[in-house]
Design a protein around this motif. Structure first.
Motif, PDB file in Angstrom:
ATOM      1  N   GLN C 177       0.823  -1.216   0.000  1.00  0.00           N
ATOM      2  CA  GLN C 177       0.000   0.000   0.000  1.00  0.00           C
ATOM      3  C   GLN C 177       0.857   1.266   0.000  1.00  0.00           C
ATOM      4  OE1 GLN C 177      -3.071  -0.605   3.091  1.00  0.00           O
ATOM      5  NE2 GLN C 177      -4.445  -1.079   1.408  1.00  0.00           N
ATOM      6  N   ARG C 196       1.305  -9.743  -1.799  1.00  0.00           N
ATOM      7  CA  ARG C 196       0.233  -9.420  -0.862  1.00  0.00           C
ATOM      8  C   ARG C 196       0.825  -8.915   0.439  1.00  0.00           C
ATOM      9  NH1 ARG C 196      -4.261 -13.726   1.484  1.00  0.00           N
ATOM     10  NH2 ARG C 196      -5.452 -12.223   2.699  1.00  0.00           N
ATOM     11  N   SER C 199      -0.748  -8.254   6.183  1.00  0.00           N
ATOM     12  CA  SER C 199      -2.088  -8.352   6.774  1.00  0.00           C
ATOM     13  C   SER C 199      -3.105  -7.677   5.871  1.00  0.00           C
ATOM     14  CB  SER C 199      -2.114  -7.758   8.176  1.00  0.00           C
ATOM     15  OG  SER C 199      -1.987  -6.360   8.116  1.00  0.00           O
ATOM     16  N   ALA C 200      -2.889  -7.808   4.594  1.00  0.00           N
ATOM     17  CA  ALA C 200      -3.823  -7.221   3.628  1.00  0.00           C
ATOM     18  C   ALA C 200      -4.968  -8.178   3.346  1.00  0.00           C
ATOM     19  CB  ALA C 200      -3.091  -6.909   2.325  1.00  0.00           C
ATOM     20  N   THR C 201      -6.158  -7.641   3.295  1.00  0.00           N
ATOM     21  CA  THR C 201      -7.268  -8.462   2.835  1.00  0.00           C
ATOM     22  C   THR C 201      -7.125  -8.651   1.330  1.00  0.00           C
ATOM     23  OG1 THR C 201      -8.661  -6.560   2.341  1.00  0.00           O
ATOM     24  CG2 THR C 201      -8.815  -7.466   4.568  1.00  0.00           C
ATOM     25  N   ILE C 202      -7.873  -9.585   0.833  1.00  0.00           N
ATOM     26  CA  ILE C 202      -7.823  -9.845  -0.603  1.00  0.00           C
ATOM     27  C   ILE C 202      -8.336  -8.648  -1.374  1.00  0.00           C
ATOM     28  CG2 ILE C 202      -9.108 -11.212  -2.309  1.00  0.00           C
ATOM     29  CD1 ILE C 202      -8.264 -13.657  -0.548  1.00  0.00           C
ATOM     30  N   GLU C 204      -8.087  -5.470  -0.455  1.00  0.00           N
ATOM     31  CA  GLU C 204      -7.043  -4.442  -0.457  1.00  0.00           C
ATOM     32  C   GLU C 204      -5.950  -4.750  -1.472  1.00  0.00           C
ATOM     33  OE1 GLU C 204      -7.467  -3.179   4.280  1.00  0.00           O
ATOM     34  OE2 GLU C 204      -6.037  -4.709   3.658  1.00  0.00           O
ATOM     35  N   TYR C 207      -7.218  -3.881  -4.870  1.00  0.00           N
ATOM     36  CA  TYR C 207      -7.205  -2.419  -5.035  1.00  0.00           C
ATOM     37  C   TYR C 207      -5.780  -1.925  -5.320  1.00  0.00           C
ATOM     38  CZ  TYR C 207     -11.962  -0.914  -3.765  1.00  0.00           C
ATOM     39  OH  TYR C 207     -13.304  -0.641  -3.753  1.00  0.00           O
ATOM     40  N   GLU C 210      -5.114  -2.395  -8.764  1.00  0.00           N
ATOM     41  CA  GLU C 210      -5.837  -1.384  -9.549  1.00  0.00           C
ATOM     42  C   GLU C 210      -4.990  -0.120  -9.715  1.00  0.00           C
ATOM     43  OE1 GLU C 210      -8.870  -2.300 -10.630  1.00  0.00           O
ATOM     44  OE2 GLU C 210      -9.771  -0.448 -11.355  1.00  0.00           O
ATOM     45  N   TYR C 211      -4.238   0.246  -8.677  1.00  0.00           N
ATOM     46  CA  TYR C 211      -3.342   1.415  -8.807  1.00  0.00           C
ATOM     47  C   TYR C 211      -2.352   1.218  -9.959  1.00  0.00           C
ATOM     48  CZ  TYR C 211      -4.509   4.139  -4.562  1.00  0.00           C
ATOM     49  OH  TYR C 211      -5.120   4.933  -3.633  1.00  0.00           O
TER      50      TYR C 211
END
Lengths: 324, 324, 324, 324
Positions: C177, C196, C199-202, C204, C207, C210-211
């Motif tokens: 992120q 991944r 502790s990222a959700t799927i 997130e 997303y 997507e960036y």
């Protein structure tokens, strides 16, 4: 949905086709139904109080009882203006230890004695508690020192035995979803302290309380004791915001256990202060006359002096919030 | 191990064979070394203060500075007797909103204005902040209203820009281990508020602080803001016992963010009270003139009235603990 | 919602009032809009392909591209019938180590060389990588041995440098992120392996992808590498069911990293087998000529012999599922 | 430490001063002691096998039995070369449903029938199972169809009843640390399938197995069924690397439950493939004749056709690894 009537109604029961749970609530009777009531029935429910609930749990919901419930263990009233403190050793190890602990915690202001006779332990080789001998000691010390006693039951069969000796029954975190145990504890009629499971969501916790309430036992106190996380710096993570949330979701009193939540003696007092500041109705704290000799949970037990300091600080927080 | 000298020592540096990190600490110089110093060197270190540390992080450890550090943002001193409160909107949305928020929070007692111009957002389609325009507004409002300002930088290149406009730089939870950003923020010399990562252990958090300190920037404030758990009833789990632990492990001031920790407006005040009771040196709280219109984090933002109530209650807790 | 046109349309852009994101997709143009399109606009979109998406991420969604995307790193095609394996040392430590590793993994069947020149490390005192020197070695070894190379960039400024030397850019778990880094990596046009977050959700994670896609970079490969849990028996928890879920939610290829997921050498091979069995399009594995001398991640690195065994077993699983 | 003798030894018991746990192991006797044995005792232990263990659990450790144990449920042998599959509905709902399910799963190759008569449910208002009626149906269907049956017991008192009807007893995830239940199941002598608790560490799981073994019951099978995490995209996180680790730590057979681990029908088959690839000795899978009508766990239940496909794919993986 909950329908509260002044007395039982065969007509209603027939109308519901047996699909309800019936519970005594004081002198009234509550019917819990999980579906919409047909119009021809609801029209005849003159005088009934009908509670539409928005959650799956019903009797435990704040919607059922806007006013907070009060639960007594001996003379200690949980859920009122006064903050109640349960304290004592993790495990009953002997009469002398227990007398010492009970006298010390009472003197410092604790209103309930805690101590385990049946100890659920991760390892079968760890100290498992003194069993019925421990219960006997708890009763004697409680009577002599003059402080009511709370202790854990770990299986349905133990409940009658524990109920015979103790003033209140604790359901430990590992057993929060031991539903047979919940049913047995509910049937005992004794006050029950229901600890949150180590990885239970708040919803699951309230459903567990619902199992107790459905047995007609309204003497239920919830206890936040920390949840499991990825960081082992503290034994668990003390979920005080979750506790504050629970207080809004249910009418039941909620207390907090800073000993298990932190697992570290030096954090018990700040965590206890925080719990009261977050709105806890009470605390449950491990106190041992000589923590370094404790057969279990020594590292998180306060000694009597540390406990007295904790009580002093907690008391200042409580007063700042208009509590006792 | 840390060796603190009155001035640089070429002899020591040669003796260490280049294997050290050198940092200015006030007028002194600290050499951080990760190995045992050969005897022929240590013997010549007359007058040096030698700190043996037990953790991997060195400069951040309480062992390096028994006395707590004090960090200033404008006139607000973090780590002293007074509790400091940073407050303001999640995102700068416009000048009017910012003036309103700044005046309201200052009037209620906040000592630092917060507000994001660069917003790291999970979705690229969510409002990303006003960028440099937002920074300009923050500076103007800060100057006019008379309250220092804290805002986030999200990449190394942004740091000089943010440092030009703001009084302090925030490193967000997602960037706690964005080491290039930490280095840049460290070099800026500005006060830095370092939020705990959403699933960072306490050790990882202190190592992140070490990155800042190693750049010679001693103006570091840690901020607990909740960690991720299995229960989504609250946005995160507010780890106040962890925060209390951190205060014992480091000399840096530690504040707490009840807004992100809970994600629910009605929990912000109890969580804020709990944070202060647990020993936080301050708070950071989201306040929006009209939370329902907020472009981000509305559900967890207090309105000015709610914030004033929070300040009142927090103040009582602080006083009960002998703080201001 | 996504509107795909054969070419740019000023009329549409005006109709949307500037509220869209425009992306090149091959020879076509995609407009991503987050609101319902007014009827007078949609009526004029003859010939356009309009994709209604049910998730917040748009370009990354399987709905946008029913057929799986294929992404190339050198000659290795990810997302096709063949399983691709990236392998090499955690960190580039020197030319000799890298040559050895590259030759060994290529011989065993790996199709991409991995190795870190910029190493994000929890502790500032840990080995931070060789930087540009490391990149130069990677390029040389890649060219000489004949295997494309994947390496990590940790800040936006590093991206052009990394892109100059490497065939593909890795975004590490800590930076999932780090949105400025994602934007820079997206703009580079290079293939990007997006790990991944710990502790990222799927959601997130998608997303974050997507960036990258919004910069017009369609060469994105996702990489499951384990998530953080309460149990430290393994370094992380390998979320292979989550990976299988992701494959249904996105058209992007998904690979798996059994080295970081487990943190233990003896588990890498069973975890690699499981990943392929769960449907991974490839693997990324740490291999070091002499794991015990590795400057980082030694305990989870395979030696060349262990890697050859892993490849053999993985190959049998792949064939059993009709892959190569 | 474990001392294995051909027969009981009063001399040893006296020498140990009563501080031991004695367990029958086949025709031999094992004494588990948690301390160092005094030299004058150990010197006399001619012919004894003495096992030094490095973990707190003893009888469950791989050190006690290098060779993997084999456990039978009916004719199905767990822990051998063949992969065993338990399948059937989450809950027994009626005789017809059970016959259909049993015939379908047997035909597809399942070797054990599963189905719950006592259902532990989060909500007291959810279907709680048919109780003894359900057990009776299980027995009848098992006998008629010719497939052994596994079903859950949820309290110590239920164990004798369940043992009377079933071929093997399941301990559910919620009850992994219901120690009284473990003791009762251990005493029953029946094969026990011990599911991992939803947030149990691997060490806690093995300690729970130790409770069973200490009752002299060697017919213990462990079952990985997913652990709780922060991401609710899947019901739990399937910890297959943890499962592979467990296989190295214990001699007990380990199976995996892709239904509860994922909670989503479309993920059951990839997760099942991955489990076998990671080394599971078997699977336990929810299959319902008409999943959409299931009274519990419908969304994660396969229909008979889906189950047959799963068996086909799993079989290919098993063969690729030299299993059946």
């Amino acid at each position: 949905m909950i329908i509260v009537l002044e007395e039982e109604s065969k007509a209603l029961e027939e109308g519901l086709g047996g699909r309800y749970r019936k519970v005594k609530v004081g002198r009234q009777v509550a019917y819990v139904v999980s579906r919409t009531i047909p119009k021809h029935i609801s029209e005849r429910l003159f005088g009934a109080r009908i509670v539409e609930t928005s959650k799956g749990y019903q009797l435990a919901s704040r919607e059922f009882s806007r006013e907070g419930s009060k639960v007594r263990i001996g003379k200690a009233e949980f859920g009122g203006r006064a903050v109640q403190v349960c304290a004592g050793p993790c495990a009953v190890e002997g009469k002398e230890q227990l007398y010492e602990a009970a006298r010390a915690v009472k003197e410092a202001g604790a209103t309930v004695l805690r101590g385990g006779a049946f100890k659920p332990r991760t390892s079968p080789y760890a100290f498992q508690g003194l069993g019925e001998d421990g219960l006997r000691m708890l009763r004697e010390v409680s009577d002599v020192v003059g402080i009511p006693v709370l202790t854990e039951a770990t299986s349905p069969e133990q409940v009658p035995l524990v109920a015979e000796y103790a003033d209140a029954i604790q359901i430990g975190a590992r057993n929060m979803q031991n539903f047979e145990l919940l049913r047995a504890a509910g049937r005992s009629g004794k006050a029950v302290v229901l600890k949150r499971g180590i990885s239970a969501t708040i919803e699951e916790w309230l459903y567990a309380a619902e199992y107790l309430l459905l047995e007609g036992n309204w003497n239920v106190i919830l206890c936040e004791r920390g949840i499991r996380s990825f960081d082992s710096s503290t034994r668990n993570v003390f979920d005080l915001a979750g506790m504050a949330l629970v207080k809004g979701l249910t009418h039941l009193p909620v207390i907090a256990d800073p000993s298990h939540a932190t697992g570290r003696r030096e954090l018990v007092t700040p965590a206890a202060r925080a719990a009261i500041a977050a709105g806890a109705d009470g605390l449950i704290v491990e106190v041992h006359p000589r923590p370094d000799e404790a057969l279990s949970d020594g590292p998180q037990s306060l000694d009597p002096q540390g406990f007295a300091i904790m009580m002093e600080e907690v008391s200042r927080i409580a007063k700042a919030l208009g509590r006792e």
